[in-house]
Design a protein around this motif. Structure first.
Motif, mmCIF file in Angstrom:
data_model
loop_
_atom_site.group_PDB
_atom_site.id
_atom_site.type_symbol
_atom_site.label_atom_id
_atom_site.label_comp_id
_atom_site.label_asym_id
_atom_site.label_seq_id
_atom_site.Cartn_x
_atom_site.Cartn_y
_atom_site.Cartn_z
ATOM 1 N N ARG A 331 1.050 -1.165 -0.169
ATOM 2 C CA ARG A 331 0.130 0.237 0.146
ATOM 3 C C ARG A 331 0.937 1.293 0.062
ATOM 4 O O ARG A 331 0.677 2.170 -0.794
ATOM 5 C CB ARG A 331 -0.867 0.061 1.336
ATOM 6 N N ALA A 332 2.146 1.246 0.780
ATOM 7 C CA ALA A 332 2.611 2.310 0.915
ATOM 8 C C ALA A 332 3.505 2.673 -0.303
ATOM 9 O O ALA A 332 3.677 3.664 -0.721
ATOM 10 C CB ALA A 332 3.689 1.953 2.051
ATOM 11 N N LEU A 333 4.062 1.491 -1.154
ATOM 12 C CA LEU A 333 4.665 2.113 -2.054
ATOM 13 C C LEU A 333 3.641 2.231 -3.429
ATOM 14 O O LEU A 333 4.206 3.086 -4.281
ATOM 15 C CB LEU A 333 5.390 0.404 -2.727
ATOM 16 N N LEU A 334 2.686 1.718 -3.356
ATOM 17 C CA LEU A 334 1.665 2.080 -4.446
ATOM 18 C C LEU A 334 1.333 3.441 -4.276
ATOM 19 O O LEU A 334 1.041 4.260 -5.364
ATOM 20 C CB LEU A 334 0.344 1.305 -4.208
ATOM 21 N N SER A 335 1.035 4.051 -2.983
ATOM 22 C CA SER A 335 0.686 5.370 -2.784
ATOM 23 C C SER A 335 1.817 6.243 -3.376
ATOM 24 O O SER A 335 1.504 7.410 -3.914
ATOM 25 C CB SER A 335 0.453 5.690 -1.249
ATOM 26 N N ALA A 336 3.007 5.740 -3.022
ATOM 27 C CA ALA A 336 4.171 6.705 -3.515
ATOM 28 C C ALA A 336 4.222 6.811 -4.976
ATOM 29 O O ALA A 336 4.405 7.826 -5.694
ATOM 30 C CB ALA A 336 5.459 6.098 -3.023
ATOM 31 N N ALA A 337 3.733 5.683 -5.728
ATOM 32 C CA ALA A 337 4.025 5.539 -7.063
ATOM 33 C C ALA A 337 2.779 6.556 -7.754
ATOM 34 O O ALA A 337 3.186 7.136 -8.694
ATOM 35 C CB ALA A 337 3.901 4.143 -7.690
ATOM 36 N N ALA A 338 1.663 6.453 -7.251
ATOM 37 C CA ALA A 338 0.480 7.159 -7.572
ATOM 38 C C ALA A 338 0.692 8.712 -7.603
ATOM 39 O O ALA A 338 -0.035 9.387 -8.345
ATOM 40 C CB ALA A 338 -0.884 6.808 -6.791
ATOM 41 N N ASN A 339 1.608 9.049 -6.778
ATOM 42 C CA ASN A 339 1.698 10.694 -6.615
ATOM 43 C C ASN A 339 3.058 10.662 -7.463
ATOM 44 O O ASN A 339 3.639 12.178 -7.340
ATOM 45 C CB ASN A 339 2.115 10.997 -5.162
ATOM 46 N N ALA A 340 3.604 10.127 -8.189
ATOM 47 C CA ALA A 340 4.947 10.280 -8.889
ATOM 48 C C ALA A 340 4.850 11.099 -10.174
ATOM 49 O O ALA A 340 5.632 11.722 -10.504
ATOM 50 C CB ALA A 340 5.518 9.040 -9.032
ATOM 51 N N GLY A 341 3.712 11.284 -10.724
ATOM 52 C CA GLY A 341 3.429 12.076 -12.002
ATOM 53 C C GLY A 341 4.319 11.456 -13.226
ATOM 54 O O GLY A 341 4.691 12.165 -13.905
ATOM 55 N N LEU A 342 4.144 10.106 -13.391
ATOM 56 C CA LEU A 342 5.297 9.403 -14.429
ATOM 57 C C LEU A 342 4.162 8.583 -14.989
ATOM 58 O O LEU A 342 2.979 8.174 -14.646
ATOM 59 C CB LEU A 342 6.119 8.534 -13.752
ATOM 60 N N PRO A 343 4.289 8.370 -16.423
ATOM 61 C CA PRO A 343 3.456 7.257 -17.074
ATOM 62 C C PRO A 343 3.813 6.031 -16.445
ATOM 63 O O PRO A 343 4.889 5.417 -15.849
ATOM 64 C CB PRO A 343 4.092 7.058 -18.498
ATOM 65 N N GLN A 344 2.663 5.100 -16.136
ATOM 66 C CA GLN A 344 2.771 4.144 -15.420
ATOM 67 C C GLN A 344 1.976 2.721 -15.936
ATOM 68 O O GLN A 344 0.981 3.093 -16.887
ATOM 69 C CB GLN A 344 2.138 4.130 -13.916
ATOM 70 N N VAL A 345 2.402 1.663 -15.695
ATOM 71 C CA VAL A 345 1.578 0.494 -15.950
ATOM 72 C C VAL A 345 1.074 -0.092 -14.516
ATOM 73 O O VAL A 345 2.157 -0.682 -13.791
ATOM 74 C CB VAL A 345 2.307 -0.597 -16.781
#
Length: 499
Positions: A331-345
């Protein structure tokens, strides 16, 4: 002109659209009965090519134009000296127009027409001319019993236009559907012939446009485009002076305790699919395995999201979810990714956490749900997703403003602007764990090399499916990692690294 399954047009339509195309052909000057004759000739030629030693035909006919095609094929077989019977499941007196004329021609040729009964014997090649594309709702008696009898016969089966009982718009079986060995379809391909239950019912597919000109198709919107080597997005060739910084830096996040293999599969795929640099954020316990398996990847043992922050500033694409889990670490890692402002899969547990409302999906995302994950994301049951896969893919894309890959037989790629692509390739040996992890890593690598989300998803799905066909030829026991070298080979064939 006829087309085999490997030479099909790209455009996919719905049943109502194909009926409109048929009406346009007639309005342009081709009589309806002549179109029926062309369809029957195409079916007869395909049937004889498929079973050259056959000499006996049993036609099961309904009471629409589909039945008319069947009566004309029966007349052709009779003229060719075959033993022919028509079992009329739909009463012949209900036939109208062109179908009634076709019935009269068959009778004039001496074709035996009998009413179908549950005890009727089926012999030779079976021709399904029962229901066609006009079916609304589940199959009812007496067609229900007739279809079950066809499927239980063990005899070769040809379907006219579409296997009876298969929805032309969705690929969903409407209660029961004919399991054909060969389907001969006309004027326009139907999307339901390529997704959902279609793979178990269509068999070999042959298309004939009934001599329709390009004008007939003008301004007819397509529901979806079938992915083929001719229309695939392509990576550009690399300049001789290219370096790793030109081809993106993918960071893959996942691999909680007990799930380290999933993120390693994604990581290796991203590396082998052309990403310039690859980093991996996973549990510290998995780092030794990562360095052994993929020494080219930069492995960061990650115990908390804070350790990601510096790395997120250096990468260009994220792949999040394989082996992520749904505990506090993931959950913590996903939250950080969601706020990263990068294209994602986003894949796997990233999607399950998204469905739970834990996090919002960032912009420029590709999500890759299987039907169960798609159902959770839409708040419906899996059966509802599978009942109309095209609608589900488009609904997901609009709801999350993301490119969506709805995995499964006849994978669909949907864009929020309404574009829909379909990949019908694949192999049943691919029914094994880890294939989704490979697809996620591949998609991330294509994004890193400059493709937009829709193009990257389309190319990734096609490469993944065709690598599965290549490796599936060896039969059961396919491992997800078997696809990785095959993907690399196919990618080079499709878009060579050097001009």
């Amino acid at each position: 002109m006829p087309h085999t399954k490997d030479q099909l047009p790209d455009a996919l339509y719905g049943a109502a659209q194909v009926r409109e195309l048929d009406a346009r052909l007639i309005a342009a000057g081709t009589p309806g009965f002549e179109l029926m004759q062309r369809a029957a000739h195409a079916t007869w030629r395909a049937l004889v090519r498929q079973w050259p030693a056959a000499t006996e035909l049993t036609v099961l006919a309904g009471h629409g134009n589909n039945a008319g095609d069947g009566y004309l094929v029966a007349a052709m077989a009779q003229r060719a000296g075959w033993q022919v019977r028509v079992l009329a499941v739909g009463e012949p007196q209900r036939l109208q127009g062109d179908a009634a004329q076709a019935h009269a021609e068959a009778v004039a040729e001496g074709v035996a027409v009998q009413g179908w009964q549950a005890r009727s014997e089926l012999r030779g090649v079976i021709l399904d001319a029962l229901l066609g594309t006009g079916l609304n709702g589940d199959v009812r008696e007496p067609y229900l019993s007739a279809i079950k009898t066809i499927n239980a016969s063990g005899l070769p089966v040809t379907a006219v236009d579409i296997p009876s009982g298969l929805c032309a718009d969705t690929g969903h079986v409407l209660g029961v559907a004919v399991q054909a060995d060969l389907t001969v379809t006309f004027i326009g391909l139907k999307i339901g012939q390529f997704t959902g239950d279609a793979a178990d019912h269509v068999g070999s597919l042959l298309f004939n446009d009934l001599q329709a000109s390009a004008d007939i198709y003008r301004d007819m919107p397509v529901i979806a485009r079938r992915l083929s080597p001719a229309n695939l997005p392509r990576l550009a060739a690399r300049a001789p002076a290219a370096h790793k910084g030109h081809f993106g830096h993918v960071l893959l996040i996942g691999g909680d305790h007990g799930f380290g293999g999933a993120i390693l599969l994604s990581t290796e795929t991203a590396l082998r699919s052309g990403a310039g640099m690859v980093s991996l954020a996973t549990r510290p316990e998995h780092v030794p395995a990562a360095l052994t398996r993929v020494p080219e990847a930069m492995a960061l043992g990650t115990s908390s999201a804070n350790q990601l922050m510096g790395l997120l500033e250096k990468v260009s694409v994220l792949v999040v979810g394989p082996g992520l889990g749904q505990a506090s670490w993931g959950r913590a890692l996903l939250s950080a990714a969601a706020n990263a402002g990068l294209p994602q899969v986003w894949d796997a547990d990233a999607l399950n956490l998204l469905a739970s409302g834990f996090v919002d999906l960032p912009k420029d995302c590709v999500i890759t749900p299987h039907p169960g994950e798609a159902a959770r994301l839409l708040g419906v049951g899996t059966a509802e997703v599978q009942a109309d896969r095209p609608a589900a893919a488009l609904a997901l894309s609009k709801k999350y403003t993301a490119v969506v890959v709805l995995k499964g037989a006849g994978s669909l790629i949907a864009h929020p602007d309404g574009r829909l692509a379909l990949c019908h390739q694949g192999h049943p040996a691919m029914a094994t764990a880890g294939l989704g992890d490979v697809l996620a890593g591949l998609t991330g690598a294509l994004l890193a090399q400059g493709m937009d989300g829709f193009d990257a998803a389309c190319l990734a799905v096609w490469l993944h499916a065709n690598a599965g066909i290549q490796q599936g030829k060896f039969g059961r026991g396919l491992a997800a990692s078997d696809l990785i070298p095959a993907i690399r080979q196919l990618l080079e064939e499709q878009a060579p690294c050097l001009k």
